[in-house]
Design an enzyme around this catalytic site. Structure first.
Site: not given
Ligand code: GLU
Length: 453
Positions: A128, A168
């Protein structure tokens, strides 16, 4: 050492090492506490100190993001990428732009992502990132300059087989476009290095809808397994971003009446059912506040405060806003409000007391890492399309998403039953997600350095 005291020792060390990371500690202890029976069955994981290793990010990068605002002033933000675990595939996870972003938030999100990504069955590790930049009130040009500066540093650490960020909170199609353009300029190559891309440059159909649609597909399975169904239910949805919008759309398509949406200032109640086209216009086109809905839709009302304090009767609570948005006091009122199920579209929206309150009240609980895995699942399908240099139809991707969400529910339910916790879909999701990662870590051995003296 018993499995329980091993888990306790890991948590104690974690708290001592990082006493100022409460969100990360909350996520780690929620997972570790459900893993004890797995360790009893697999003592080799204890011997290989899998838990000690899994709570430590493989790499955590922090960097400066200088950018120039429209007045010519130089601004500075703090950027992060936490590459948490690559046991089962390249690092994968979103980028969050919000003033609350700090190392604790990024670590909790990255940690959750490891197990969520594992549950999808697709080969993606957990990561992340983000920055404490507030996109609210910024012009397009400011957002572009910020994203370009962010990518100038981030580009050193990512790649299609290494780490593939996505969106996100605060990062949607506009930001991904600016980030991708800068990556391409810097590297002189078109690479599938981000997901959630625009359809004209390698994005996947159904990626925009995926997290919200996936949440409703998961909720459908959760209800069916417990003798209930979606049709005719009333739902409270929080948030008005990408997850909330597409969860509302799919829920209404399947016969649910969604009566609320919200933002950080307040919430809308529309007893006729939220008009998703109006929410899209306000949030996606005008980038405005949800208050505007009440001026446009007859018989709807705007209230300040949290939607979880609203005096409403409903069957389904679908938090799609942010972490710890529901506390124990709010959750304790759910039973009287008529709630039979909570399924999480946001990451960790229920605090630990809220989760205890659901269990005490016999409310079905679908945790984030299972219920909102649809977004990252379709991101992995986007990666696969980029590798093949082909794009799949909306129907194909949506069908794959539906299958994946059905699988996630079943895998969680089966794991819970196998370990003597039938109906505990949180423990089931944790166990099913953990087993694959632990197995991969175990068989890949450890990183050791040779003594060359
Ligand atoms: N931010 C999204 C999550 O919490 C998607 C992450 C992504 O597609 O890599 O899973």
């Amino acid at each position: 050492m018993s499995a329980a005291s091993y888990v306790q020792s890991i948590l104690t060390t974690l708290k001592q090492r990082d006493p100022n990371q409460p969100e990360f500690f909350e996520a780690a202890s929620a997972l570790l506490k459900t893993i004890t029976p797995v360790l009893e069955k697999h003592p080799e994981y204890m011997k290989a100190n899998i838990l000690g290793r899994i709570v430590e990010p493989e790499r955590a990068i922090q960097f400066a993001i200088p950018w120039q605002d429209d007045k010519g002033q130089i601004q500075i933000n703090r950027g992060f990428r936490v590459q948490f675990n690559s046991a089962i595939g390249p690092y994968k996870g979103g980028l969050r732009l919000h003033p609350s972003v700090n190392l604790s938030i990024v670590k909790f999100l990255g940690f959750e992502q490891i197990f969520k990504n594992s549950l999808t069955t697709l080969p993606i590790g957990g990561a992340k990132g983000g920055a404490d930049f507030d996109p609210k009130g910024k012009s397009n040009a400011e957002v572009m300059r910020f994203c370009q500066s962010f990518m100038t540093e981030l580009s050193k650490y990512i790649g299609p087989d290494l780490d593939v960020p996505a969106g996100d909170i605060g990062v949607g199609a506009r930001e991904i476009g600016y980030l991708y353009g800068q990556y391409k300029r810097l590297k002189g190559a078109q690479r599938g290095v981000l997901t959630g891309k625009g359809l004209s440059y390698g994005g996947s159909l159904a990626r925009t809808e995926a997290t919200g649609y996936g949440l409703i597909y998961y909720t459908d399975e959760l209800l069916k397994a417990n003798g209930e169904s979606l049709a005719g239910k009333r739902a409270v949805i929080s948030g008005a971003g990408n997850v909330a919008i597409y969860a509302t759309q799919k829920a209404e398509e399947l016969g649910v009446k969604v009566i609320t949406v919200s933002d950080s200032n307040g919430y809308i109640v529309d007893e006729n059912g939220i008009d998703v086209a109006v929410v899209k216009q306000i949030k996606e086109v005008e980038r405005g506040r949800i208050k505007a809905y009440a001026d446009r839709v007859a018989d709807s009302h705007y209230y300040e405060g949290s939607v979880w304090d609203a005096d409403l009767q409903y069957d389904l609570a679908l938090p799609c806003a942010t972490q710890n948005e529901i506390d124990g006091t709010q959750a304790a009122r759910f039973k009287a409000a008529g709630v039979i199920a909570v399924a999480e579209g946001a990451n960790m929206p229920s605090d630990p007391e809220a989760i205890t309150a659901y269990t005490d009240a016999g409310i079905l609980y679908g945790p984030a890492k299972a219920a909102n895995a649809g977004g990252v699942a379709v991101s992995a399908l986007e990666m696969s399309q980029n590798s093949r240099r082909l794009s799949d139809s909306f129907e194909k991707v949506d069908g794959q998403l539906h299958d994946i969400m059905q699988h996630i529910f079943k895998a969680s339910a089966d794991a819970a039953a196998e370990y003597g916790m039938a109906g505990d879909y949180e423990a089931g999701a944790n166990i099913a997600g953990f087993l694959k990662v632990a197995d991969a870590m175990y068989y890949q051995g450890m990183k050791v350095y040779l003594d060359i003296n």
